[in-house]
Structures are given as structure tokens and as C-alpha cells.
Design a protein around this motif. Sequence first.
Motif, PDB file in Angstrom:
ATOM      1  N   PHE A 215       0.791  -1.234   0.000  1.00 48.06           N
ATOM      2  CA  PHE A 215       0.000   0.000   0.000  1.00 48.06           C
ATOM      3  C   PHE A 215       0.823   1.284   0.000  1.00 48.06           C
ATOM      4  CE2 PHE A 215      -2.635  -3.222   2.216  1.00 48.06           C
ATOM      5  CZ  PHE A 215      -3.648  -3.314   1.278  1.00 48.06           C
ATOM      6  N   ALA A 216       2.125   1.184   0.251  1.00 42.89           N
ATOM      7  CA  ALA A 216       2.968   2.381   0.257  1.00 42.89           C
ATOM      8  C   ALA A 216       4.003   2.274  -0.872  1.00 42.89           C
ATOM      9  CB  ALA A 216       3.647   2.534   1.623  1.00 42.89           C
ATOM     10  N   ASP A 217       4.996   3.127  -0.821  1.00 44.75           N
ATOM     11  CA  ASP A 217       6.061   3.100  -1.821  1.00 44.75           C
ATOM     12  C   ASP A 217       7.417   3.125  -1.101  1.00 44.75           C
ATOM     13  OD1 ASP A 217       7.483   3.150  -4.151  1.00 44.75           O
ATOM     14  OD2 ASP A 217       7.179   5.301  -4.520  1.00 44.75           O
ATOM     15  N   PRO A 218       7.791   1.986  -0.465  1.00 45.53           N
ATOM     16  CA  PRO A 218       9.009   1.955   0.356  1.00 45.53           C
ATOM     17  C   PRO A 218      10.265   1.551  -0.410  1.00 45.53           C
ATOM     18  CG  PRO A 218       7.844  -0.097   0.615  1.00 45.53           C
ATOM     19  CD  PRO A 218       7.069   0.711  -0.410  1.00 45.53           C
ATOM     20  N   LYS A 219      10.185   1.525  -1.751  1.00 42.45           N
ATOM     21  CA  LYS A 219      11.293   0.967  -2.520  1.00 42.45           C
ATOM     22  C   LYS A 219      12.617   1.692  -2.286  1.00 42.45           C
ATOM     23  CE  LYS A 219      11.954  -1.307  -6.938  1.00 42.45           C
ATOM     24  NZ  LYS A 219      13.405  -1.337  -6.773  1.00 42.45           N
ATOM     25  N   SER A 220      12.578   3.009  -2.069  1.00 42.69           N
ATOM     26  CA  SER A 220      13.823   3.749  -1.876  1.00 42.69           C
ATOM     27  C   SER A 220      14.534   3.312  -0.597  1.00 42.69           C
ATOM     28  CB  SER A 220      13.554   5.259  -1.849  1.00 42.69           C
ATOM     29  OG  SER A 220      12.637   5.574  -0.804  1.00 42.69           O
ATOM     30  N   VAL A 221      13.804   3.215   0.510  1.00 42.09           N
ATOM     31  CA  VAL A 221      14.427   2.786   1.766  1.00 42.09           C
ATOM     32  C   VAL A 221      14.743   1.291   1.723  1.00 42.09           C
ATOM     33  CG1 VAL A 221      12.260   2.280   2.978  1.00 42.09           C
ATOM     34  CG2 VAL A 221      14.271   2.952   4.291  1.00 42.09           C
ATOM     35  N   TYR A 222      13.936   0.535   1.001  1.00 39.77           N
ATOM     36  CA  TYR A 222      14.179  -0.903   0.844  1.00 39.77           C
ATOM     37  C   TYR A 222      15.508  -1.140   0.118  1.00 39.77           C
ATOM     38  CZ  TYR A 222      13.463  -5.737  -0.764  1.00 39.77           C
ATOM     39  OH  TYR A 222      13.604  -7.080  -1.024  1.00 39.77           O
ATOM     40  N   ASP A 223      15.718  -0.404  -0.973  1.00 39.97           N
ATOM     41  CA  ASP A 223      16.933  -0.585  -1.771  1.00 39.97           C
ATOM     42  C   ASP A 223      18.179  -0.025  -1.089  1.00 39.97           C
ATOM     43  OD1 ASP A 223      15.511  -1.816  -3.769  1.00 39.97           O
ATOM     44  OD2 ASP A 223      15.220   0.005  -4.944  1.00 39.97           O
ATOM     45  N   SER A 224      18.007   1.067  -0.340  1.00 44.95           N
ATOM     46  CA  SER A 224      19.176   1.741   0.233  1.00 44.95           C
ATOM     47  C   SER A 224      19.553   1.232   1.627  1.00 44.95           C
ATOM     48  CB  SER A 224      18.926   3.253   0.311  1.00 44.95           C
ATOM     49  OG  SER A 224      17.830   3.530   1.176  1.00 44.95           O
ATOM     50  N   PHE A 225      18.594   0.657   2.356  1.00 44.08           N
ATOM     51  CA  PHE A 225      18.869   0.241   3.735  1.00 44.08           C
ATOM     52  C   PHE A 225      18.709  -1.264   3.953  1.00 44.08           C
ATOM     53  CE2 PHE A 225      17.333  -0.455   8.144  1.00 44.08           C
ATOM     54  CZ  PHE A 225      18.469  -0.034   8.832  1.00 44.08           C
ATOM     55  N   TYR A 226      17.516  -1.796   3.691  1.00 44.23           N
ATOM     56  CA  TYR A 226      17.227  -3.195   4.025  1.00 44.23           C
ATOM     57  C   TYR A 226      17.985  -4.187   3.149  1.00 44.23           C
ATOM     58  CZ  TYR A 226      13.534  -1.600   7.133  1.00 44.23           C
ATOM     59  OH  TYR A 226      12.853  -0.998   8.155  1.00 44.23           O
ATOM     60  N   GLU A 227      17.999  -3.951   1.860  1.00 41.08           N
ATOM     61  CA  GLU A 227      18.659  -4.891   0.944  1.00 41.08           C
ATOM     62  C   GLU A 227      20.168  -4.985   1.183  1.00 41.08           C
ATOM     63  OE1 GLU A 227      19.063  -7.823  -1.651  1.00 41.08           O
ATOM     64  OE2 GLU A 227      17.108  -6.921  -1.236  1.00 41.08           O
ATOM     65  N   PRO A 228      20.894  -3.854   1.324  1.00 35.28           N
ATOM     66  CA  PRO A 228      22.342  -3.965   1.563  1.00 35.28           C
ATOM     67  C   PRO A 228      22.704  -4.644   2.888  1.00 35.28           C
ATOM     68  CG  PRO A 228      21.773  -1.762   0.795  1.00 35.28           C
ATOM     69  CD  PRO A 228      20.483  -2.458   1.106  1.00 35.28           C
ATOM     70  N   LEU A 229      21.857  -4.498   3.906  1.00 40.22           N
ATOM     71  CA  LEU A 229      22.150  -5.076   5.219  1.00 40.22           C
ATOM     72  C   LEU A 229      21.791  -6.559   5.313  1.00 40.22           C
ATOM     73  CD1 LEU A 229      20.924  -2.302   7.694  1.00 40.22           C
ATOM     74  CD2 LEU A 229      23.276  -2.942   7.196  1.00 40.22           C
ATOM     75  N   PHE A 230      20.977  -7.032   4.392  1.00 43.09           N
ATOM     76  CA  PHE A 230      20.349  -8.352   4.526  1.00 43.09           C
ATOM     77  C   PHE A 230      21.360  -9.477   4.760  1.00 43.09           C
ATOM     78  CE2 PHE A 230      18.590 -12.197   2.374  1.00 43.09           C
ATOM     79  CZ  PHE A 230      17.578 -12.452   3.288  1.00 43.09           C
ATOM     80  N   ARG A 231      22.348  -9.619   3.894  1.00 40.55           N
ATOM     81  CA  ARG A 231      23.260 -10.758   4.001  1.00 40.55           C
ATOM     82  C   ARG A 231      24.162 -10.669   5.232  1.00 40.55           C
ATOM     83  NH1 ARG A 231      22.235 -10.109  -1.165  1.00 40.55           N
ATOM     84  NH2 ARG A 231      21.861 -11.931  -2.488  1.00 40.55           N
ATOM     85  N   GLY A 232      24.606  -9.457   5.570  1.00 43.93           N
ATOM     86  CA  GLY A 232      25.444  -9.303   6.751  1.00 43.93           C
ATOM     87  C   GLY A 232      24.701  -9.666   8.023  1.00 43.93           C
ATOM     88  N   LEU A 233      23.473  -9.171   8.152  1.00 41.99           N
ATOM     89  CA  LEU A 233      22.669  -9.483   9.331  1.00 41.99           C
ATOM     90  C   LEU A 233      22.332 -10.973   9.385  1.00 41.99           C
ATOM     91  CD1 LEU A 233      20.210  -6.439   9.389  1.00 41.99           C
ATOM     92  CD2 LEU A 233      22.192  -6.822  10.858  1.00 41.99           C
ATOM     93  N   LEU A 234      22.057 -11.544   8.224  1.00 37.91           N
ATOM     94  CA  LEU A 234      21.718 -12.965   8.183  1.00 37.91           C
ATOM     95  C   LEU A 234      22.900 -13.818   8.624  1.00 37.91           C
ATOM     96  CD1 LEU A 234      19.645 -15.144   7.431  1.00 37.91           C
ATOM     97  CD2 LEU A 234      20.582 -15.125   5.119  1.00 37.91           C
ATOM     98  N   SER A 235      24.115 -13.432   8.261  1.00 38.63           N
ATOM     99  CA  SER A 235      25.281 -14.211   8.656  1.00 38.63           C
ATOM    100  C   SER A 235      25.442 -14.224  10.180  1.00 38.63           C
ATOM    101  CB  SER A 235      26.541 -13.648   7.989  1.00 38.63           C
ATOM    102  OG  SER A 235      26.846 -12.356   8.475  1.00 38.63           O
ATOM    103  N   ILE A 236      25.163 -13.078  10.820  1.00 39.72           N
ATOM    104  CA  ILE A 236      25.227 -13.019  12.287  1.00 39.72           C
ATOM    105  C   ILE A 236      24.140 -13.896  12.893  1.00 39.72           C
ATOM    106  CG2 ILE A 236      25.020 -11.519  14.304  1.00 39.72           C
ATOM    107  CD1 ILE A 236      26.094  -9.244  12.570  1.00 39.72           C
ATOM    108  N   LEU A 237      22.943 -13.842  12.306  1.00 45.61           N
ATOM    109  CA  LEU A 237      21.838 -14.659  12.808  1.00 45.61           C
ATOM    110  C   LEU A 237      22.161 -16.137  12.686  1.00 45.61           C
ATOM    111  CD1 LEU A 237      18.958 -14.734  13.915  1.00 45.61           C
ATOM    112  CD2 LEU A 237      18.121 -14.713  11.562  1.00 45.61           C
ATOM    113  N   MET A 238      22.778 -16.551  11.577  1.00 49.90           N
ATOM    114  CA  MET A 238      23.138 -17.953  11.402  1.00 49.90           C
ATOM    115  C   MET A 238      24.176 -18.389  12.443  1.00 49.90           C
ATOM    116  SD  MET A 238      21.409 -19.379   8.956  1.00 49.90           S
ATOM    117  CE  MET A 238      20.040 -18.420   9.621  1.00 49.90           C
TER     118      MET A 238
END
Length: 352
Positions: A215-238
Amino acid sequence: MDILVSIFSTLGDQLQKPTLSFLIAGMVLAAMGSKFEVPEPVYKFIVILLLLKVGMGAGISIQSASLSALAVPAIGAAVVGIAIVFLGRWTLARAKGVPQVDGLATAGLFGAVSASTLAAGMAILDDGNVPYEGFIGALYPFMDIAALVTAIVMAKMAKARKLASSVNAGGTMTMGGTGGAGPAVPQGLLKDILIDTVRSPAISALLAGLALGVFADPKSVYDSFYEPLFRGLLSILMLIMGMEAWSRLSELRKVAHAYLIYGLAAPFLHGALGFAAGYVAHVTTGFSAGGVVLLAVMAASSSDISGPPTLRGALPEANPSAYVGTSTGIGTPIAILSIPLWIAIAEALIGW
């Protein structure tokens, strides 16, 4: 023979990928008695960020997805979640030394979905440039809620029947109105379970991200914040989950050996059910091979975030050492380590 060679070759390659390597590293650290520790608030923060990322990515993709493309795998996910609980009822919950409520709680946890395992599956497919539907994260609550609700309702009904039988044996039966079908589910129980499940941190974060994506347009924050952090955070979680899995193994000494067998076998059997449901969606709607893999991964996983607090609140009489120990100690690492198997089978049967 060529298919088997291909499967084993893919398995070997995938075990070297960062996601699985960090899980194994965590288990090794715990086995060595390492004092390495990540604070609980940091762990929760990482999980919330990952779920928001998965939810938003799914929501953004839903905007351009057709209803039929989403509906078939969604229905398949819910059916698989329910089927896993019934399978657990017919196997684990009937095993010697396993209280029925503990068996059903464990089956519910295995029918629900692990956000970290799903995220791991996505990361592994991304690393291999394997395409999959962006809305795949939207299937999470279908399987998760269906399994948890089914397990809790079945456990409550079993408890009510047991109570009714004991009262009846004493000659003071007062729970009339059920006839020969056994006690009815208490009024409002299903509603309470659904509300508690939706309000759990994991589902809340996922649904919030999903709503924002749709319902919103979060693509800018998704691409600039969430996507770049994803793999690094996941490695810590694993890494955390590897250590947690090793430490939970000691808890299984307190419960029946049936849990050990179930924890080892269930991820493969449940993953096969998820793979079959995904394959049906592939044949009927063109669901991608990557999507089939992720549906198998969700089915193979067991909830490590939304499930335990939901079960603890709804079934306080169930033994956490049984359902959490089996899930985190055995089910989760087996499910994550099985991801290469589903990738190899999908590559051999469907292709990319």
C-alpha cells in the motif's frame, strides 16, 4: 545416476556458501565452549529487520503479481502446514513416552515457518542467481498460522476430551451438548489463537512489511537500507542459531528419544510435502523452480520466533524442552542444511 551425481555435487557446493558456513561455524564455537555471545536485544533487532525486509519485498512484488499466481502456492502452503500437524499427531503424538500435548506442540512448531531459514534459502538462491517469485515471503503467514492454529486447537480439544472422560468416569459429567463427537472447541478459542498469532513479534513485523510493500512506496528505503544489510545481518543470525542449536541439544536428554528421531526425519519429510505442493503450483501456474525450493524450505523449517511464544501462551502445560529443544536443537540446523538438497532436486527435475 547422473541425477544423483548432480544432487551430491550441488550439495557440496552449497555447504560452502556463507549462509550455511556461518551456521556450522556457530555450532563449532558452541562445541568448543566459546564465550562468544550476541546480546538478546541485538538478536531481536536483527530478526525484526530481516522480517521487515522479507515482508516489504513480498509486498512490492504482490503489486505486479496476478491473483492466480499467488493463490495456488498460498493455498498449498496452508494445506502443507495443516498436513504437517496431522502427520505429527499420527506419529510423534502417539509415540511411547510422548504426552499428546507435547507431541502436538512440537508438530505445530515444525508446521510453522522459521523466518531465518526462509531468509537463508533466499540468500542461497540469490548467491546462485536462481530466480524466484518476489511475493514468496507472503506465503509465510499462510503456512505459519495454519499450522499453529491447527496444533493448538487439536491440543485443546484433546485436553477437553480427556477432562470430559475423567469427569464422565466419576459420574458427574456436566459438559453436555457434545453428543458422541466429543467436546466442542471452547467458544472464542479460535479467535483468540488467531489474534495471539498475528500479534506475535515475527508475524507482526512480517505483516507490517507486507502492508508497507503493498500500500505504500518503500522501494527507496528498501533498496538503500534493508537490501544492503540483509546478508550481513543474516550471517550473524546464522552464527547465533548455530550456537543455540548446539546448546539446545542437551535439553533433549530430558525427553523421549522419539523427539530425536522426529527432529532428524521431519525436515526431510515435511520439505518433500512442500516441494510437492510447489511442484503442483509449477505445473498449474508456472511457479518458478526457485519458488518450489523456497516452499520446500518453509515446510522443512520449524518456527524459531513466532511459534514458541504463541505455544507457550496457548499451551502452558506443554513442555518447552520438548518442542523448543527438538525444533532449535535438531530441526532448524537440519532444515537449513537440507536447503542444498531441495535446490539440487529442483535443478534436476525442473531446471532453472
